[in-house]
Design an enzyme around this catalytic site. Sequence first.
Site, PDB file in Angstrom:
ATOM      1  N   HIS A 209      74.378  96.188  13.968  1.00  0.00           N
ATOM      2  CA  HIS A 209      73.752  96.841  15.135  1.00  0.00           C
ATOM      3  C   HIS A 209      73.334  98.284  14.860  1.00  0.00           C
ATOM      4  CE1 HIS A 209      74.592  93.436  17.625  1.00  0.00           C
ATOM      5  NE2 HIS A 209      75.905  93.573  17.565  1.00  0.00           N
TER       6      HIS A 209
ATOM      7  N   HIS B 264      75.411  87.712  17.833  1.00  0.00           N
ATOM      8  CA  HIS B 264      74.566  88.782  18.380  1.00  0.00           C
ATOM      9  C   HIS B 264      73.387  89.025  17.442  1.00  0.00           C
ATOM     10  CE1 HIS B 264      78.719  89.594  19.842  1.00  0.00           C
ATOM     11  NE2 HIS B 264      78.073  89.802  20.984  1.00  0.00           N
TER      12      HIS B 264
END
Length: 306
Positions: free
Chosen positions: A123, A162
Site C-alpha cells: 500500500h 487488498h
Amino acid sequence: MRVYTHPSCLAHQPGPGHPECPARLQAVTEALRAAIQPLEWIEAPLATREAAERVHTKALVDAIFDARFDGEALVRLDADTAMSPDSPEAARRAAGAVVAAVDAVMAGEVTRAFCAVRPPGHHATRETAMGFCLLNGIAIGAAHAVHAHGLSRVAVVDFDVHHGNGTEAIFAAEPRVQYLSSHQHPLYPGTGMESDTGVGNVVNAPLPLRAGSAVFRDAWRAKLLPALEAFRPQLLLVSAGFDGHHLDPLADLELTAEDYRWLSAELADLAARHCRGRLVSVLEGGYSLTALRECSVAHLRGLTAA
Ligand SMILES: [Zn+2]
C-alpha cells in the site's frame, strides 16, 4: 528454497491490539520450519537509501530512516499505520530482504526465495506510508531488478485480498514492470478497477464479496495468468498476502490454503518456462494466525512443486 527474515521484523509494533502484530510473522516462520525441509534461512540485510529512493520520495525515506521518537512509544503516520522505535529497522530489513533475494536469484545462487518479513509494503505509495505499510518492499525489489540488473520485463503478481495501490501507482507509467492483482472489491483501499490499465502494464481483477475458489481461479486462469504469460517476465515477484482466506478477520473472500497452493504452483510453472524459475515472493497481509500458518506452508509447497 531460501527464506529471508530478520528478528527486527518481529520488533516492529504498530500499536496495541493492531491486527498487523508480531505474532503473524512468528506463526509463518514457525509453520515453515515445522513443515518444510530443507529451507535455507538468511538474515535480511538493510535496504539502502539508494534502493528506497528509486520508488519513494526523499521526504518519505527520510521520515522512515531518520524517524525521531523523542521518548514516544509510537509515531502515527495515518489512522492505521504507525512506527515504534524498532520500525525503521524492520521496514529497512523487509525491503532489504527483497533486494537481496532479487540479487540471489539473478546471480543463480537459488531459483526461488520467500521473504518472511513485516511490516507489509504494497500500500505504500511513492510519497505516503499507509495501510500498515511503511516502505514498499516489492516495488523497491522490482525497481532494483530494472535498474541494478538491467531487466526490461519484471512482473509483480499480487494475490493479497487488498489491491496493492502503492505498487500499481509507482509503476503505472513504467512499461518494464507489469503489475497484476486479484483483490476483493469493494474493500480498502478502494483502488484496482478493471479499467485501470496503466500503460498496458496493469491488470486488475476485482473479486466480489464472498468469492471463493471457483471465482478466484477463474480470474487467474482467464485473465491474469494469460496476461502474465504474454508479458514473458524475466523475473517474477509475488506479493503474497493470505487475507483472502475464509478465516481472515479483515476481508470477506472464501479462499482456502489449497487455492494458494494451486496458484503458487501455476506461478512457479510459469517462471520455469519464462525465466529459469526465477521467483521472489514477499509476505504482505494475512491476519488470521491459523490461516497464515496453513497458507504460508501451502504457498511454499506450491512454489517448490514445479
Ligand atoms: Zn491485505
